[in-house]
Design an enzyme around this catalytic site. Structure first.
Site, PDB file in Angstrom:
ATOM      1  N   ALA A  86       0.825  -1.208   0.000  1.00  0.00           N
ATOM      2  CA  ALA A  86       0.000   0.000   0.000  1.00  0.00           C
ATOM      3  C   ALA A  86       0.863   1.265   0.000  1.00  0.00           C
ATOM      4  O   ALA A  86       0.356   2.360  -0.201  1.00  0.00           O
ATOM      5  CB  ALA A  86      -0.906  -0.016   1.212  1.00  0.00           C
ATOM      6  N   HIS A  89       7.060   2.185  -0.751  1.00  0.00           N
ATOM      7  CA  HIS A  89       8.303   1.482  -0.442  1.00  0.00           C
ATOM      8  C   HIS A  89       8.729   0.587  -1.612  1.00  0.00           C
ATOM      9  O   HIS A  89       9.902   0.519  -1.974  1.00  0.00           O
ATOM     10  CB  HIS A  89       8.097   0.631   0.820  1.00  0.00           C
TER      11      HIS A  89
HETATM   12  N1  INI Z   1      12.482  -6.254   0.319  1.00  0.00           N
HETATM   13  C1  INI Z   1      12.174  -7.172  -0.632  1.00  0.00           C
HETATM   14  O1  INI Z   1      13.035  -7.957  -1.037  1.00  0.00           O
HETATM   15  N2  INI Z   1      10.918  -7.238  -1.127  1.00  0.00           N
HETATM   16  C2  INI Z   1       9.925  -6.394  -0.723  1.00  0.00           C
HETATM   17  O2  INI Z   1       8.769  -6.524  -1.207  1.00  0.00           O
HETATM   18  C3  INI Z   1      10.223  -5.414   0.261  1.00  0.00           C
HETATM   19  N3  INI Z   1       9.207  -4.505   0.706  1.00  0.00           N
HETATM   20  O3  INI Z   1       8.108  -4.469   0.135  1.00  0.00           O
HETATM   21  O4  INI Z   1       9.407  -3.754   1.669  1.00  0.00           O
HETATM   22  C4  INI Z   1      11.552  -5.376   0.789  1.00  0.00           C
HETATM   23  N4  INI Z   1      11.910  -4.475   1.743  1.00  0.00           N
HETATM   24  C5  INI Z   1      13.107  -4.597   2.539  1.00  0.00           C
HETATM   25  C6  INI Z   1      14.304  -3.951   1.877  1.00  0.00           C
HETATM   26  O5  INI Z   1      14.734  -4.720   0.770  1.00  0.00           O
HETATM   27  C7  INI Z   1      15.490  -3.833   2.842  1.00  0.00           C
HETATM   28  O6  INI Z   1      15.897  -5.112   3.258  1.00  0.00           O
HETATM   29  C8  INI Z   1      15.177  -2.993   4.095  1.00  0.00           C
HETATM   30  O7  INI Z   1      14.617  -1.753   3.736  1.00  0.00           O
HETATM   31  C9  INI Z   1      16.485  -2.756   4.911  1.00  0.00           C
HETATM   32  O8  INI Z   1      17.429  -2.001   4.139  1.00  0.00           O
END
Ligand code: INI
Length: 161
Positions: A86, A89
């Site tokens: 939603a 990010h």
């Molecule tokens: N990381 C993913 O691999 N897939 C996702 O869908 C995702 N979402 O939606 O938040 C995601 N977030 C974490 C990001 O990759 C980092 O690990 C985190 O922000 C720490 O740096």
């Protein structure tokens, strides 16, 4: 006759680093399984394969770059799964992961393969992890072998600028 350069799908003797994101692990484990199986079927030996887990897709490029710079790998495969939620990010993680992975290949010359699923929902992600629409990890493994083989052939093409 034109000179045609084309990578093969013979993986014997290749060294491949696989970087896999733990986020959405139910799906990324399927990608990893497909990738390892495909590498082995193409002749890559277990001793030639290193798997590194990272927290999420955002971190894939950092570790892929480190492996590529070690000089110990012919190709790197990055596996991840980014699902739109939603918030915005998704867009930030997807674009950062994409450009970091691309930079590894461009900056080091070691092919770095984009085995990251980007989807609207979990169902679409499972479809691309082996349920309906193939397995992105399998596709990434063959791209890695083809690119590693092609880059070896490019060694005979002189660099002039
Ligand atoms: N990381 C993913 O691999 N897939 C996702 O869908 C995702 N979402 O939606 O938040 C995601 N977030 C974490 C990001 O990759 C980092 O690990 C985190 O922000 C720490 O740096």
């Amino acid at each position: 006759m034109p000179r045609v350069l084309e990578g093969s799908l013979i993986g014997t003797g290749l060294r491949v680093g696989v970087v896999v994101a733990r986020f959405n692990e139910l799906i990324t484990r399927e990608l990893l399984g497909g990738c390892l199986h495909a590498l082995q079927r193409h002749g890559v030996h277990d001793e030639g394969i290193t798997v590194a887990w990272v927290p999420g897709s955002f971190e894939l490029g950092t570790v892929a770059m480190r492996l590529a710079r070690s000089g110990d790998y012919d190709a790197i495969v990055c596996l991840g799964c980014i699902i739109r939620g939603a918030t915005t990010h998704y867009d930030h993680v997807a674009s950062a992961a994409t450009s970091a992975i691309q930079q590894v290949g461009i900056q080091t010359g070691v092919p770095c393969i984009f085995g990251v699923i980007t989807t609207e929902n979990h169902e679409q992600a499972f479809d691309r992890a082996g349920i309906k629409l193939g397995n992105k990890g399998v596709e990434a493994a063959s791209a890695a072998i083809e690119m590693a083989s092609l880059v070896k052939q490019l060694g005979s093409v002189p660099v002039k600028r």
